[in-house]
Scaffold this motif. Structure first.
Motif, PDB file in Angstrom:
ATOM      1  N   ARG A 144      44.167  25.032  40.437  1.00 39.87           N
ATOM      2  CA  ARG A 144      44.007  24.232  39.223  1.00 39.87           C
ATOM      3  C   ARG A 144      42.574  24.350  38.689  1.00 39.87           C
ATOM      4  NH1 ARG A 144      45.992  19.630  36.539  1.00 39.87           N
ATOM      5  NH2 ARG A 144      44.341  18.308  35.696  1.00 39.87           N
ATOM      6  N   ALA A 145      41.604  24.312  39.592  1.00 40.92           N
ATOM      7  CA  ALA A 145      40.211  24.451  39.164  1.00 40.92           C
ATOM      8  C   ALA A 145      39.983  25.812  38.508  1.00 40.92           C
ATOM      9  CB  ALA A 145      39.284  24.270  40.365  1.00 40.92           C
ATOM     10  N   ARG A 146      40.619  26.840  39.057  1.00 46.33           N
ATOM     11  CA  ARG A 146      40.497  28.178  38.470  1.00 46.33           C
ATOM     12  C   ARG A 146      41.132  28.213  37.090  1.00 46.33           C
ATOM     13  NH1 ARG A 146      37.665  32.753  37.705  1.00 46.33           N
ATOM     14  NH2 ARG A 146      38.957  34.637  37.756  1.00 46.33           N
ATOM     15  N   ALA A 147      42.273  27.526  36.909  1.00 50.65           N
ATOM     16  CA  ALA A 147      42.930  27.476  35.602  1.00 50.65           C
ATOM     17  C   ALA A 147      42.035  26.797  34.576  1.00 50.65           C
ATOM     18  CB  ALA A 147      44.270  26.752  35.713  1.00 50.65           C
ATOM     19  N   VAL A 148      41.399  25.690  34.959  1.00 47.58           N
ATOM     20  CA  VAL A 148      40.483  24.995  34.051  1.00 47.58           C
ATOM     21  C   VAL A 148      39.312  25.910  33.701  1.00 47.58           C
ATOM     22  CG1 VAL A 148      38.883  23.060  33.825  1.00 47.58           C
ATOM     23  CG2 VAL A 148      41.128  22.702  34.880  1.00 47.58           C
ATOM     24  N   LEU A 184      43.646  37.350  32.682  1.00 41.64           N
ATOM     25  CA  LEU A 184      42.363  37.632  33.315  1.00 41.64           C
ATOM     26  C   LEU A 184      42.073  36.773  34.540  1.00 41.64           C
ATOM     27  CD1 LEU A 184      40.084  38.030  30.146  1.00 41.64           C
ATOM     28  CD2 LEU A 184      41.136  39.819  31.514  1.00 41.64           C
ATOM     29  N   VAL A 185      42.987  35.898  34.924  1.00 41.95           N
ATOM     30  CA  VAL A 185      42.695  34.939  35.993  1.00 41.95           C
ATOM     31  C   VAL A 185      42.391  35.620  37.318  1.00 41.95           C
ATOM     32  CG1 VAL A 185      45.114  34.600  36.680  1.00 41.95           C
ATOM     33  CG2 VAL A 185      43.450  32.748  37.019  1.00 41.95           C
ATOM     34  N   CYS A 186      42.931  36.816  37.553  1.00 43.27           N
ATOM     35  CA  CYS A 186      42.675  37.538  38.805  1.00 43.27           C
ATOM     36  C   CYS A 186      41.692  38.700  38.612  1.00 43.27           C
ATOM     37  CB  CYS A 186      43.988  38.054  39.405  1.00 43.27           C
ATOM     38  SG  CYS A 186      45.082  36.742  39.978  1.00 43.27           S
TER      39      CYS A 186
END
Length: 354
Positions: A144-148, A184-186
């Motif tokens: 969730r922190a990564r999504a934010v 781009l999340v990864c």
């Protein structure tokens, strides 16, 4: 950017050869009416950290060729041959488990219509976090922190609050930013953007293109930008590949192809674009006729039935012999007209109308 994120950043490709190499790629679909030859012996390369624009009319094979890079064609209905090398790995014929591991991680895609690409039943934060957990692991809190973090990175205001919103609560431009965040999340090495600005107004289009350029500078990501809009290519790409009827007909730097185009089809694409500085009384020069059926593509040069210059080639070679892209690097085209004759035609008949 957090220290953990820096640790996840992929190292720059330093192996032999280009970052992505597509060689003699062909894609065919079996239908009740016959075999559709969607992509015909397509070859191109992409260097690390650069953007390649692929342009052409609808049905030219732009999206089909890049979906092959992702391994998204159903083998029960599609036949994919040739070679696709990504960071030294051969993707054609790779096991589906291998491709599942690459999709969303090493290679991501930004689709044309984010509203239909995003699930309406889950929050945008959950969808971004799901991609992250699939490839990076970790707990729900970390994901969730990564999504934010990613929503803030792509310019979503109040990301910590909006992470729990659903796709329908965002505007079209903001939904496209969410798609970019998910892609781009990864920290993938390659992003394929399929008409990412088509449904957006001009101002938002510019914002999305600037965002992709900025993110590319930050992460060194390679981008394939699929579009029918040469203005988008001029703004965002380093090199451009022009496709027609499943084949590459011209390739070169954006400056070379847009300022000194060599193929009659490229002349038609440029001539059909309105320009702010051109004479308003001059009519546009659309490409006459319609694209060929890929069930029975024409022999020889696929553009010859629509070409106004085929009469200048002796022996009607345009209808008999397939022209290939010149083997030399740099600006290349697939046309039987001699280079000197093409330059003469462009300078005398085309340049003044562009």
């Amino acid at each position: 950017m957090t220290d953990a994120t820096r640790e996840r950043e992929p190292a720059a490709w330093s192996g032999p050869g280009p970052f992505l190499s597509v060689r003699d790629l062909s894609v065919e679909f079996a239908t009740e009416d016959g075999v559709v030859h969607a992509v015909d012996r397509l070859s191109f390369e992409l260097e690390k950290g650069t953007t390649l624009g692929i342009v052409g009319e609808s049905g030219s094979g732009k999206s089909v060729s890049t979906l092959a890079v992702l391994g998204l064609h159903d083998p029960a209905h599609a036949t994919v041959t040739g070679e696709i090398w990504l960071e030294g790995r051969q993707l054609v014929g790779a096991d589906e488990r291998v491709m599942e591991g690459l999709r969303g991680d090493a290679v991501s895609m930004i689709f044309q219509d984010p509203l239909s690409s995003l699930s309406p039943f889950h929050t945008v934060g959950r969808q971004i976090a799901e991609t992250y957990r699939k490839h990076r692991g970790g707990g729900r809190r970390e994901a969730r922190a990564r999504a934010v973090e990613m929503l803030a990175r792509v310019g979503i205001p109040h990301a910590a609050a909006r992470v729990d919103d659903y796709p329908h609560q965002f505007s079209g431009g903001m939904r496209q930013r969410v798609m970019i965040a998910m892609a781009l999340v990864c920290d993938p090495g390659l992003v394929i953007a399929d008409e990412p600005t088509t449904a957006l107004d001009v101002t938002v289009q510019a914002q999305i293109l600037d965002l992709l350029t900025e993110l590319q500078r930050e992460s060194g990501t390679s981008i394939i930008l699929i579009t029918h809009d040469l203005g988008v290519v001029a703004r965002s790409a380093r090199r451009v590949l022009v496709m027609y009827a499943g084949r590459a007909v011209e390739e070169g730097s954006v400056r070379e192809v847009l300022r000194e185009p060599r193929h009659p089809y490229t002349w038609g694409l440029l001539g059909s674009m309105p320009r702010l500085r051109s004479d308003v009384d001059l009519p546009l020069l659309p490409v006459r006729g319609t694209p060929p059926s890929m069930l029975a593509p024409p022999p020889g040069c696929p553009f010859h039935p629509r070409c106004d210059h085929r009469r200048l080639v002796p022996g009607d070679a345009c209808a008999a012999d397939r022209p290939e892209l010149s083997p030399a690097e740099g600006h290349r085209d697939a046309c039987h007209l001699p280079l000197a004759r093409k330059r003469e035609i462009f300078d005398g008949e085309i340049r003044g109308r562009l």
